[in-house]
Write a protein that holds these residues in place. Sequence first.
Motif, PDB file in Angstrom:
ATOM      1  N   GLU A 105      35.967  38.184  27.358  1.00 41.28           N
ATOM      2  CA  GLU A 105      37.020  37.199  27.604  1.00 41.28           C
ATOM      3  C   GLU A 105      37.950  37.049  26.404  1.00 41.28           C
ATOM      4  O   GLU A 105      39.170  36.931  26.567  1.00 41.28           O
ATOM      5  N   VAL A 112      46.680  38.004  25.759  1.00 33.72           N
ATOM      6  CA  VAL A 112      47.591  36.901  26.133  1.00 33.72           C
ATOM      7  C   VAL A 112      48.272  36.344  24.889  1.00 33.72           C
ATOM      8  O   VAL A 112      49.484  36.088  24.876  1.00 33.72           O
ATOM      9  N   ALA A 185      48.496  45.220  32.575  1.00 33.14           N
ATOM     10  CA  ALA A 185      49.349  44.143  32.068  1.00 33.14           C
ATOM     11  C   ALA A 185      50.713  44.687  31.651  1.00 33.14           C
ATOM     12  O   ALA A 185      51.737  44.011  31.804  1.00 33.14           O
ATOM     13  N   GLU A 188      52.380  45.385  35.042  1.00 36.90           N
ATOM     14  CA  GLU A 188      52.521  44.213  35.910  1.00 36.90           C
ATOM     15  C   GLU A 188      52.673  42.959  35.053  1.00 36.90           C
ATOM     16  O   GLU A 188      51.692  42.307  34.719  1.00 36.90           O
ATOM     17  N   ASP A 190      53.385  40.001  35.598  1.00 42.41           N
ATOM     18  CA  ASP A 190      52.869  38.743  36.134  1.00 42.41           C
ATOM     19  C   ASP A 190      51.349  38.735  36.296  1.00 42.41           C
ATOM     20  O   ASP A 190      50.789  37.777  36.851  1.00 42.41           O
ATOM     21  N   LEU A 191      50.695  39.788  35.826  1.00 44.16           N
ATOM     22  CA  LEU A 191      49.234  39.862  35.953  1.00 44.16           C
ATOM     23  C   LEU A 191      48.577  38.687  35.229  1.00 44.16           C
ATOM     24  O   LEU A 191      48.930  38.365  34.090  1.00 44.16           O
ATOM     25  N   ASP A 192      47.606  38.049  35.901  1.00 43.15           N
ATOM     26  CA  ASP A 192      46.858  36.950  35.288  1.00 43.15           C
ATOM     27  C   ASP A 192      45.728  37.566  34.456  1.00 43.15           C
ATOM     28  O   ASP A 192      44.632  37.803  34.955  1.00 43.15           O
ATOM     29  N   VAL A 193      46.024  37.828  33.199  1.00 42.66           N
ATOM     30  CA  VAL A 193      45.069  38.501  32.317  1.00 42.66           C
ATOM     31  C   VAL A 193      43.834  37.642  32.075  1.00 42.66           C
ATOM     32  O   VAL A 193      42.710  38.156  31.997  1.00 42.66           O
ATOM     33  N   THR A 194      44.019  36.339  31.978  1.00 42.42           N
ATOM     34  CA  THR A 194      42.879  35.439  31.758  1.00 42.42           C
ATOM     35  C   THR A 194      41.899  35.514  32.927  1.00 42.42           C
ATOM     36  O   THR A 194      40.678  35.563  32.724  1.00 42.42           O
ATOM     37  N   ALA A 195      42.436  35.526  34.139  1.00 44.03           N
ATOM     38  CA  ALA A 195      41.583  35.647  35.328  1.00 44.03           C
ATOM     39  C   ALA A 195      40.870  36.993  35.339  1.00 44.03           C
ATOM     40  O   ALA A 195      39.693  37.075  35.715  1.00 44.03           O
ATOM     41  N   CYS A 196      41.563  38.038  34.922  1.00 42.85           N
ATOM     42  CA  CYS A 196      40.933  39.361  34.835  1.00 42.85           C
ATOM     43  C   CYS A 196      39.777  39.327  33.842  1.00 42.85           C
ATOM     44  O   CYS A 196      38.721  39.929  34.074  1.00 42.85           O
ATOM     45  N   ARG A 198      37.916  36.729  33.021  1.00 40.95           N
ATOM     46  CA  ARG A 198      36.794  36.009  33.630  1.00 40.95           C
ATOM     47  C   ARG A 198      36.065  36.893  34.636  1.00 40.95           C
ATOM     48  O   ARG A 198      34.828  36.892  34.708  1.00 40.95           O
TER      49      ARG A 198
END
Length: 213
Positions: A105, A112, A185, A188, A190-196, A198
């Motif tokens: 994480e 990010v 990333a 893309e 707009d990729l949610d890197v934090t969610a990735c 997790r």
Amino acid sequence: MQASHSSDKQDAAVSRTFTESARRAQIVAAAIEVIAEVGYGKASFARIARHAGLSSTGMISYHFAGKDDLMREVVAEVLRVAEAYMRPRIEAHSDFPGRLRTHIESNLALLVEYPKHLPALVEVLSNIRGESAGMSEFVGATEEMNRVLAERLREGQRAGAFREFDAEVMVHAMRGAIDEVVGRAAREPDLDVTACGRELAEIFDRATRKTAM
């Protein structure tokens, strides 16, 4: 008077050193940005100089012997930033599963916080393998980090926190998964890197977890 003159010379030397260090840092920061944006191959001194707001490439050549020298400092800077960011977060956990999850994480949280650093690192290291003897120490450093992580997994196995598996295979799977998110990333925005992060942490937690008999 002599003492004052000597002090003035020392102050001037300190000022020059500070100014030169700041200029080197400025060039390295610009190089990281350019490599992440256009790739290793297109990261010319001319592009880097423009990005850094320098009047000519001569300023880069003054501080760095060549592209190899500059790339060495780029890699060193990214590794310094990653170490300072990740280590305290990982060491805040005393249990092996917690440290593993946080390793994954925090690695992606770093992306990010510093969106250009990891893409630049991946670009440089993937392009200089076998090309530059001067970079071999950094290739070795990344391999050493993998070996250390594999040994941490083995320690967790010996402590009964993880199931039996090939630690080196697991480390390379994690490294590949993290690098894939870094690549996504870049493609893309707009990729949610934090969610990735997790999701990967959950995947590898399940993959390594020792289930109750």
